[in-house]
Design a protein around this motif. Structure first.
Motif, PDB file in Angstrom:
ATOM      1  N   SER A  45      12.255  15.058 128.736  1.00 31.05           N
ATOM      2  CA  SER A  45      12.219  14.128 127.615  1.00 31.05           C
ATOM      3  C   SER A  45      11.139  13.070 127.857  1.00 31.05           C
ATOM      4  CB  SER A  45      13.587  13.449 127.509  1.00 31.05           C
ATOM      5  OG  SER A  45      13.439  12.236 126.824  1.00 31.05           O
ATOM      6  N   PRO A  46      10.447  12.645 126.785  1.00 31.73           N
ATOM      7  CA  PRO A  46       9.456  11.579 126.976  1.00 31.73           C
ATOM      8  C   PRO A  46      10.109  10.246 127.377  1.00 31.73           C
ATOM      9  CG  PRO A  46       9.604  12.195 124.652  1.00 31.73           C
ATOM     10  CD  PRO A  46      10.479  13.144 125.403  1.00 31.73           C
ATOM     11  N   LEU A  47      11.452  10.203 127.318  1.00 32.84           N
ATOM     12  CA  LEU A  47      12.158   9.005 127.790  1.00 32.84           C
ATOM     13  C   LEU A  47      12.294   9.030 129.301  1.00 32.84           C
ATOM     14  CD1 LEU A  47      15.072   8.792 125.234  1.00 32.84           C
ATOM     15  CD2 LEU A  47      13.467   6.959 125.784  1.00 32.84           C
TER      16      LEU A  47
ATOM     17  N   LEU B 281     -13.068  18.173 118.136  1.00 30.72           N
ATOM     18  CA  LEU B 281     -12.196  18.079 119.303  1.00 30.72           C
ATOM     19  C   LEU B 281     -10.829  18.617 118.886  1.00 30.72           C
ATOM     20  CD1 LEU B 281     -11.803  15.283 121.873  1.00 30.72           C
ATOM     21  CD2 LEU B 281      -9.770  16.131 120.751  1.00 30.72           C
ATOM     22  N   GLY B 282     -10.392  19.660 119.554  1.00 28.11           N
ATOM     23  CA  GLY B 282      -9.073  20.233 119.273  1.00 28.11           C
ATOM     24  C   GLY B 282      -8.062  19.636 120.232  1.00 28.11           C
ATOM     25  N   LEU B 283      -6.996  19.082 119.668  1.00 30.67           N
ATOM     26  CA  LEU B 283      -5.949  18.494 120.514  1.00 30.67           C
ATOM     27  C   LEU B 283      -4.735  19.411 120.426  1.00 30.67           C
ATOM     28  CD1 LEU B 283      -5.107  16.082 122.282  1.00 30.67           C
ATOM     29  CD2 LEU B 283      -4.371  14.925 120.205  1.00 30.67           C
ATOM     30  N   ILE B 284      -4.321  19.919 121.574  1.00 30.38           N
ATOM     31  CA  ILE B 284      -3.270  20.934 121.558  1.00 30.38           C
ATOM     32  C   ILE B 284      -2.156  20.585 122.526  1.00 30.38           C
ATOM     33  CG2 ILE B 284      -4.561  22.391 123.225  1.00 30.38           C
ATOM     34  CD1 ILE B 284      -3.409  24.712 121.289  1.00 30.38           C
ATOM     35  N   GLY B 285      -0.964  20.989 122.177  1.00 30.92           N
ATOM     36  CA  GLY B 285       0.187  20.750 123.052  1.00 30.92           C
ATOM     37  C   GLY B 285       1.474  20.985 122.289  1.00 30.92           C
ATOM     38  N   GLU B 286       2.556  21.059 123.021  1.00 29.32           N
ATOM     39  CA  GLU B 286       3.850  21.339 122.402  1.00 29.32           C
ATOM     40  C   GLU B 286       4.270  20.216 121.453  1.00 29.32           C
ATOM     41  OE1 GLU B 286       6.752  23.279 125.565  1.00 29.32           O
ATOM     42  OE2 GLU B 286       5.044  22.290 126.466  1.00 29.32           O
ATOM     43  N   SER B 287       5.168  20.569 120.560  1.00 29.42           N
ATOM     44  CA  SER B 287       5.723  19.601 119.636  1.00 29.42           C
ATOM     45  C   SER B 287       6.324  18.417 120.400  1.00 29.42           C
ATOM     46  CB  SER B 287       6.802  20.331 118.832  1.00 29.42           C
ATOM     47  OG  SER B 287       7.328  19.483 117.885  1.00 29.42           O
ATOM     48  N   GLY B 288       6.015  17.214 119.967  1.00 26.68           N
ATOM     49  CA  GLY B 288       6.579  16.016 120.601  1.00 26.68           C
ATOM     50  C   GLY B 288       5.782  15.487 121.779  1.00 26.68           C
ATOM     51  N   CYS B 289       4.608  16.097 122.074  1.00 24.47           N
ATOM     52  CA  CYS B 289       3.864  15.654 123.266  1.00 24.47           C
ATOM     53  C   CYS B 289       3.011  14.420 122.983  1.00 24.47           C
ATOM     54  CB  CYS B 289       3.019  16.781 123.843  1.00 24.47           C
ATOM     55  SG  CYS B 289       1.586  17.196 122.850  1.00 24.47           S
TER      56      CYS B 289
ATOM     57  N   LEU C 237       3.343  15.911 127.580  1.00 20.68           N
ATOM     58  CA  LEU C 237       4.179  14.718 127.763  1.00 20.68           C
ATOM     59  C   LEU C 237       3.375  13.417 127.705  1.00 20.68           C
ATOM     60  CD1 LEU C 237       6.859  15.205 130.574  1.00 20.68           C
ATOM     61  CD2 LEU C 237       7.230  14.632 128.190  1.00 20.68           C
ATOM     62  N   GLY C 238       2.524  13.314 126.707  1.00 19.65           N
ATOM     63  CA  GLY C 238       1.799  12.067 126.488  1.00 19.65           C
ATOM     64  C   GLY C 238       0.519  11.885 127.281  1.00 19.65           C
ATOM     65  N   THR C 239       0.190  12.836 128.167  1.00 20.74           N
ATOM     66  CA  THR C 239      -1.070  12.681 128.913  1.00 20.74           C
ATOM     67  C   THR C 239      -1.982  13.884 128.664  1.00 20.74           C
ATOM     68  OG1 THR C 239      -0.229  13.780 130.882  1.00 20.74           O
ATOM     69  CG2 THR C 239       0.002  11.409 130.829  1.00 20.74           C
ATOM     70  N   ILE C 240      -3.276  13.656 128.838  1.00 18.90           N
ATOM     71  CA  ILE C 240      -4.236  14.761 128.730  1.00 18.90           C
ATOM     72  C   ILE C 240      -4.315  15.418 130.107  1.00 18.90           C
ATOM     73  CG2 ILE C 240      -6.639  15.398 128.224  1.00 18.90           C
ATOM     74  CD1 ILE C 240      -5.126  14.314 125.760  1.00 18.90           C
ATOM     75  N   VAL C 241      -4.007  16.684 130.165  1.00 24.77           N
ATOM     76  CA  VAL C 241      -4.010  17.369 131.464  1.00 24.77           C
ATOM     77  C   VAL C 241      -5.273  18.191 131.688  1.00 24.77           C
ATOM     78  CG1 VAL C 241      -1.490  17.377 131.698  1.00 24.77           C
ATOM     79  CG2 VAL C 241      -2.623  19.330 130.625  1.00 24.77           C
ATOM     80  N   GLU C 242      -5.968  18.526 130.596  1.00 29.76           N
ATOM     81  CA  GLU C 242      -7.215  19.284 130.766  1.00 29.76           C
ATOM     82  C   GLU C 242      -8.098  19.062 129.547  1.00 29.76           C
ATOM     83  OE1 GLU C 242      -6.684  23.417 131.893  1.00 29.76           O
ATOM     84  OE2 GLU C 242      -8.780  23.524 132.530  1.00 29.76           O
ATOM     85  N   ILE C 243      -9.406  18.928 129.796  1.00 28.24           N
ATOM     86  CA  ILE C 243     -10.398  18.896 128.705  1.00 28.24           C
ATOM     87  C   ILE C 243     -11.427  19.958 129.047  1.00 28.24           C
ATOM     88  CG2 ILE C 243     -12.151  17.534 127.504  1.00 28.24           C
ATOM     89  CD1 ILE C 243     -10.707  15.017 128.344  1.00 28.24           C
ATOM     90  N   LEU C 244     -11.737  20.813 128.087  1.00 25.14           N
ATOM     91  CA  LEU C 244     -12.727  21.837 128.396  1.00 25.14           C
ATOM     92  C   LEU C 244     -13.444  22.293 127.132  1.00 25.14           C
ATOM     93  CD1 LEU C 244     -10.886  25.169 129.377  1.00 25.14           C
ATOM     94  CD2 LEU C 244      -9.926  23.426 127.953  1.00 25.14           C
ATOM     95  N   PRO C 245     -14.642  22.893 127.299  1.00 23.47           N
ATOM     96  CA  PRO C 245     -15.355  23.361 126.116  1.00 23.47           C
ATOM     97  C   PRO C 245     -14.555  24.473 125.444  1.00 23.47           C
ATOM     98  CG  PRO C 245     -16.802  23.330 128.054  1.00 23.47           C
ATOM     99  CD  PRO C 245     -15.408  23.115 128.544  1.00 23.47           C
ATOM    100  N   GLY C 246     -14.536  24.502 124.095  1.00 29.71           N
ATOM    101  CA  GLY C 246     -13.772  25.515 123.368  1.00 29.71           C
ATOM    102  C   GLY C 246     -14.129  26.926 123.805  1.00 29.71           C
ATOM    103  N   GLU C 247     -15.424  27.131 124.067  1.00 30.81           N
ATOM    104  CA  GLU C 247     -15.857  28.493 124.419  1.00 30.81           C
ATOM    105  C   GLU C 247     -15.414  28.909 125.822  1.00 30.81           C
ATOM    106  OE1 GLU C 247     -19.654  27.119 123.553  1.00 30.81           O
ATOM    107  OE2 GLU C 247     -20.340  26.985 125.629  1.00 30.81           O
ATOM    108  N   ASP C 248     -14.926  27.932 126.604  1.00 25.45           N
ATOM    109  CA  ASP C 248     -14.519  28.244 127.985  1.00 25.45           C
ATOM    110  C   ASP C 248     -13.008  28.271 128.164  1.00 25.45           C
ATOM    111  OD1 ASP C 248     -17.098  28.389 128.751  1.00 25.45           O
ATOM    112  OD2 ASP C 248     -17.169  26.435 129.757  1.00 25.45           O
ATOM    113  N   VAL C 249     -12.281  28.409 127.071  1.00 27.13           N
ATOM    114  CA  VAL C 249     -10.819  28.342 127.181  1.00 27.13           C
ATOM    115  C   VAL C 249     -10.289  29.371 128.185  1.00 27.13           C
ATOM    116  CG1 VAL C 249      -8.728  28.924 125.898  1.00 27.13           C
ATOM    117  CG2 VAL C 249     -10.255  27.203 125.041  1.00 27.13           C
TER     118      VAL C 249
END
Ligand SMILES: Nc1ncnc2c1ncn2[C@@H]1O[C@H](COP(=O)(O)OP(=O)(O)O)[C@@H](O)[C@H]1O
Ligand SMILES: [Mg+2]
Length: 321
Positions: free
Chosen positions: A275-277, A42-50, A228-240
């Protein structure tokens, strides 16, 4: 999409709030639901601080969430204590970006690799040499590296040692937190090839944090996109390339720079990350989204399955369209 009987770890409604100055709260993770499967990445991706590291740290019990459950083989990791926690920890290992921090510089590689095995009584001290050589070979390093110290090795070799140490306990899940991002692109590739080979041989589940979608799509079986702390999309790696969330699409349009720096602004998104605040109510991405509607300001979109294995949290795909 995956066989549910291969699911080894499930995070359910995981939220982490940190106290911040002025009596405020910082929400680093909010209502995260993810599943890890035997032999899959499972690859978890997102900007720094998310919130990527905050989330993965729960899986190795470096931290506990404010709310939610982490079920590993039916047991809630967040509630384990004492000997049961110690025993369970063997099966979930972590590899960090800079392994030097977790190695004692005065220890030889032989002792670094064998330390966890000795701690759990899996080997006798007299077996150290043979065992260290076996794991060095497994990570494609010469057996006589057993006599070296970590500072006598390159960054890529040290990362191989960290992997050798992680696999020594025969874990079911390995978390890799930006484990290759400090390495040259060519070295990064060889480490990922090694991890993929070990995964196939040993059926290990891997949680791989990255900030480079281009890197991760090559080998992750499922990709979770965090904002920003939430998962916005989950998808198969091959379907990016079939990503639907406006945030994932923005990441994709920026992907082709292999060393993309996520601490900088993404070119294809106009404004700065909030900001996450100060996470907006409604959709967290609303302040940067070209498709923002009134509903997005009012109501947080839930992850909705649009195809097997593909979920999107965006009102464009809401059920009441
Ligand atoms: N122990 C902590 N105390 C307060 N805030 C924290 C702590 N750990 C992380 N954070 C905050 O939580 C947010 C997510 O951090 P992190 O999980 O490290 O992000 P990522 O790994 O995606 O770069 C950041 O705003 C960070 O400053
Ligand atoms: Mg991190």
């Amino acid at each position: 999409m995956f066989d549910e009987k291969d699911m080894i770890l499930e995070a359910k409604h995981v939220t982490r709030r940190f106290p911040a100055s002025g009596g405020r709260e910082l929400t680093a993770c909010q209502d995260i639901n993810l599943k890890f499967y035997r032999g899959k990445t499972l690859g978890l991706i997102g900007e720094s601080g998310c919130g990527k590291s905050t989330f993965m740290r729960f899986l190795v019990r470096l931290d506990v969430p404010t709310e939610g459950e982490i079920l590993f083989k039916g047991k809630d990791l967040t509630k384990l204590k004492g000997e049961e926690l110690r025993q369970t920890r063997q099966y979930i290992q972590m590899v960090f970006q800079d392994p030097s921090g977790s190695f004692n510089p005065k220890m030889k590689i032989r002792d670094i690799i064998c330390e966890p095995l000795l701690n759990f009584g899996r080997i006798k001290p007299s077996e150290k040499d043979v065992v260290a050589r076996k794991f060095l070979e497994a990570v494609e390093l010469p057996g006589d590296f057993a006599d070296r110290y970590p500072h006598n090795m390159s960054g890529g070799q040290r990362q191989r040692i960290a992997i050798a140490r992680a696999i020594a306990l025969e874990p079911e899940l390995i978390i890799m937190d930006e484990a290759t991002c400090a390495l040259d692109v060519s070295v990064q590739k060889t480490i990922i090839e090694l991890v993929c080979r070990l995964q196939k041989e040993k059926k290990i589940a891997i949680g791989f944090i990255a900030h480079d979608l281009g890197l991760i799509q090559a080998f992750a079986h499922q990709i979770a996109v965090m904002y920003l702390g939430t998962i916005v999309e989950i998808l198969p790696g091959e379907d990016v390339d079939k990503a639907q969330h406006p945030y994932t699409k923005a990441l994709l349009s920026a992907v082709f720079d292999m060393n993309m720096d996520f601490t900088k602004k993404i070119e294809s998104i106009d404004s700065e990350i909030p900001s996450p605040l100060d996470v907006p109510s409604g959709c967290p991405f609303q302040t940067r989204c070209d498709h923002c509607m009134e509903r997005c300001r009012q109501e947080r979109p839930a992850l909705t399955e649009i195809k097997p294995g593909h979920e999107v949290a965006c009102h464009i795909f809401g059920r009441e369209e």
